[in-house]
Design a protein around this motif. Structure first.
Motif, PDB file in Angstrom:
ATOM      1  N   ASP A 350       0.458  -0.958  -0.043  1.00  0.00           N
ATOM      2  CA  ASP A 350       0.185   0.088   0.090  1.00  0.00           C
ATOM      3  C   ASP A 350       0.566   1.594  -0.289  1.00  0.00           C
ATOM      4  O   ASP A 350       1.010   2.159  -1.065  1.00  0.00           O
ATOM      5  N   GLU A 351       2.204   1.293   0.966  1.00  0.00           N
ATOM      6  CA  GLU A 351       2.168   2.742   0.691  1.00  0.00           C
ATOM      7  C   GLU A 351       3.641   2.026  -0.554  1.00  0.00           C
ATOM      8  O   GLU A 351       4.144   0.649  -0.746  1.00  0.00           O
ATOM      9  N   PRO A 352       3.932   3.614  -1.096  1.00  0.00           N
ATOM     10  CA  PRO A 352       4.985   4.007  -2.101  1.00  0.00           C
ATOM     11  C   PRO A 352       6.532   3.034  -2.023  1.00  0.00           C
ATOM     12  O   PRO A 352       6.595   3.420  -0.690  1.00  0.00           O
ATOM     13  N   VAL A 353       7.232   2.324  -2.601  1.00  0.00           N
ATOM     14  CA  VAL A 353       7.972   1.659  -3.226  1.00  0.00           C
ATOM     15  C   VAL A 353       9.212   2.808  -3.741  1.00  0.00           C
ATOM     16  O   VAL A 353       9.096   3.354  -5.430  1.00  0.00           O
ATOM     17  N   THR A 354      10.055   3.359  -2.827  1.00  0.00           N
ATOM     18  CA  THR A 354      11.082   3.854  -3.514  1.00  0.00           C
ATOM     19  C   THR A 354      12.484   3.175  -3.692  1.00  0.00           C
ATOM     20  O   THR A 354      13.175   2.409  -3.163  1.00  0.00           O
ATOM     21  N   VAL A 355      13.706   3.923  -5.221  1.00  0.00           N
ATOM     22  CA  VAL A 355      14.798   3.279  -5.261  1.00  0.00           C
ATOM     23  C   VAL A 355      15.235   3.873  -5.648  1.00  0.00           C
ATOM     24  O   VAL A 355      14.919   5.202  -6.634  1.00  0.00           O
ATOM     25  N   PRO A 356      17.172   3.927  -4.940  1.00  0.00           N
ATOM     26  CA  PRO A 356      17.581   5.363  -5.661  1.00  0.00           C
ATOM     27  C   PRO A 356      17.743   4.915  -7.454  1.00  0.00           C
ATOM     28  O   PRO A 356      18.383   3.736  -7.534  1.00  0.00           O
TER      29      PRO A 356
END
Length: 487
Positions: A350-356
């Motif tokens: 449900d929460e956004p997933v971020t990566v560099p």
């Protein structure tokens, strides 16, 4: 012993040889000493026998007193045998007096060969050396001397030699271990050099092969091995340099060719579009449409080749926080429009997933994976795009329930220009570079991509780090151990 180290085998073999040599020395010296002592005992026995024959007529008990035949005649035995029967048998102890021989031992005093010393066990009296001689009255006079001193002397010698041998073996083992360890240090340095070379990344990029063996003395076996290894490393280093130079030239050629082709392709497309705006016959309009289509296809191929050349050259990508959740939603939406016959599903937190990383390149990875699933599965196939968070990494997977990839095509799925058929067909507009770009982009992000496939389930999984990689650690990871060929 074959499973042991060379050092252990050398020390053990040396100790074994020393133990065998010590055993031979102990046996030989013991046998020779016993033979020598028995010969001396036989000489004393001959003297005692002559005295016994000389005193054969004395009224005292048969046999001489010890002092008449010297100190080695202590515990001397004398016996008189008449017509095969022992008449009397006495022992003269060294402490003085006489002692009769037990009658149970009489049978051992008969049947002796004249003037031939023999060894006989007389039970409680011990082992004696006996000698028979004819007396003046016709009786057989038996004289004996104990062998106990011979046995004691030989026993002491054997015990002393065993102790000396044990101490010698212990000292030789310790000294041998030290010497062998010192002598094998050059071989250990050879092994250490080979281990360091084996740990180098030799499969790609520029390789600086500077490791060499310091011990190259041609007069020693280890030096010869080290010299041969150095020569081999020289040849390998030259081959790696030549391979790297060839790769650099090839990459530069691809980059230059791709860059140069972009301009004429843009001009072809522009003139084709401009020509189609006028009044044309159907045949001309069809020809211009085909020119425009093929120009677009060639432009895509050139752009893909240029991207791969830039990634091979190690050019840095843009770095920023990329929202993978939004990328997945947008990519699946585009795939649904391009492939309405497939069933597209999403599965992410449900929460956004971020990566560099580089957002545009990661979007291209998603687009290529979804295009691959759409192009190589029939309509009605379910395609699930899932996103999961692991310890320190993010796992993006594209799973379909299509027919799967043939097992013999799996190992080359990420190779360039690889296709699921040996033919050179261009169906579906495939260039064979889509999955190669996926692998190159993921590798540039210091991640991994792998594939598993069976009838009814094919899964491409991308593993991306959640934290930014430091410049010191920007060594691209090796290619996954299990790859598959593009379907």
């Amino acid at each position: 012993m074959r499973a042991r180290s060379l050092r252990t085998r050398l020390v053990a073999t040396t100790l074994l040889l020393l133990a065998v040599a010590s055993a031979v020395i102990v046996v030989v010296t013991a046998v020779e000493l016993r033979h020598f002592l028995l010969s001396r005992l036989d000489e004393d026995l001959q003297v005692a026998s002559r005295v016994q024959v000389h005193n054969d007529g004395d009224p005292a008990p048969p046999g001489p007193p010890p002092e008449r035949i010297g100190p080695r005649a202590f515990d001397a035995l004398t016996a008189v045998v008449r017509n095969g029967t022992v008449v009397s048998a006495w022992v003269f102890p060294g402490t003085g007096g006489v002692r009769p021989v037990p009658q149970a031992e009489y049978q051992n005093l008969t049947g002796l060969t004249e003037n031939l010393p023999v060894t006989t066990d007389l039970g409680p009296l011990g082992t004696y050396r006996l000698l028979a001689a004819d007396g003046a009255t016709g009786d057989v006079l038996v004289t004996g001397l104990p062998e106990q001193r011979v046995q004691d002397t030989v026993g002491r010698l054997v015990n002393t030699e065993l102790i000396v041998a044990a101490v010698t073996l212990l000292g030789a083992g310790l000294a041998g271990a030290v010497v062998v360890r010192r002598e094998l240090r050059p071989l250990e340095r050879v092994a250490a050099t080979a281990a360091r070379v084996s740990a180098l990344q030799l499969d790609r990029g520029e390789v600086s092969l500077v490791e060499r063996v310091p011990d190259v003395d041609p007069h020693t076996e280890v030096g010869q091995v080290g010299s041969a290894l150095n020569h081999m490393l020289d040849h390998v280093g030259s081959a790696l340099e030549a391979r790297h130079d060839s790769e650099v030239r090839l990459r530069q050629f691809v980059a230059d060719a791709s860059h140069e082709l972009r301009t004429p392709l843009s001009a072809i497309r522009g003139y084709a579009e401009l020509s189609r705006r006028g009044v044309l016959t159907p045949e001309t309009e069809y020809s211009l449409a085909r020119i425009s289509s093929q120009a677009e296809r060639m432009t895509t191929l050139v752009e893909d080749l240029l991207l791969l050349a830039r990634l091979d050259a190690g050019r840095p990508l843009e770095q920023g926080e990329v929202d993978l959740t939004r990328l997945i939603v947008d990519a699946v939406s585009d795939a649904h429009v391009a492939g309405p016959g497939h069933r597209w599903q999403l599965d992410f937190p449900d929460e956004p997933v971020t990566v560099p990383g580089d957002g545009s390149r990661l979007a291209q990875v998603l687009a290529n994976l979804l295009a691959n699933a759409r192009a190589h599965t029939p309509p009605g196939t379910r395609v699930v795009v899932a996103l999961a968070i692991g310890p320190g990494s993010v796992h993006l997977s594209v799973v379909d329930d299509g027919p799967g990839i043939a097992p013999d095509l799996l190992p080359q799925v990420f190779e360039r220009f690889a296709r699921g058929s040996s033919s050179r067909s261009r169906r579906n507009g495939s260039t064979g570079l889509g999955l190669a770009i996926v692998h190159a982009v993921v590798t540039a992000h210091h991640g991994l991509v792998d594939v598993t496939s069976a009838p009814g389930r094919t899964a491409f999984t991308v593993h991306l780090p959640r934290t930014r990689t430091t410049p010191a650690a920007q060594q691209p990871p090796s290619r996954p151990a299990h790859h598959a060929r593009r379907r």
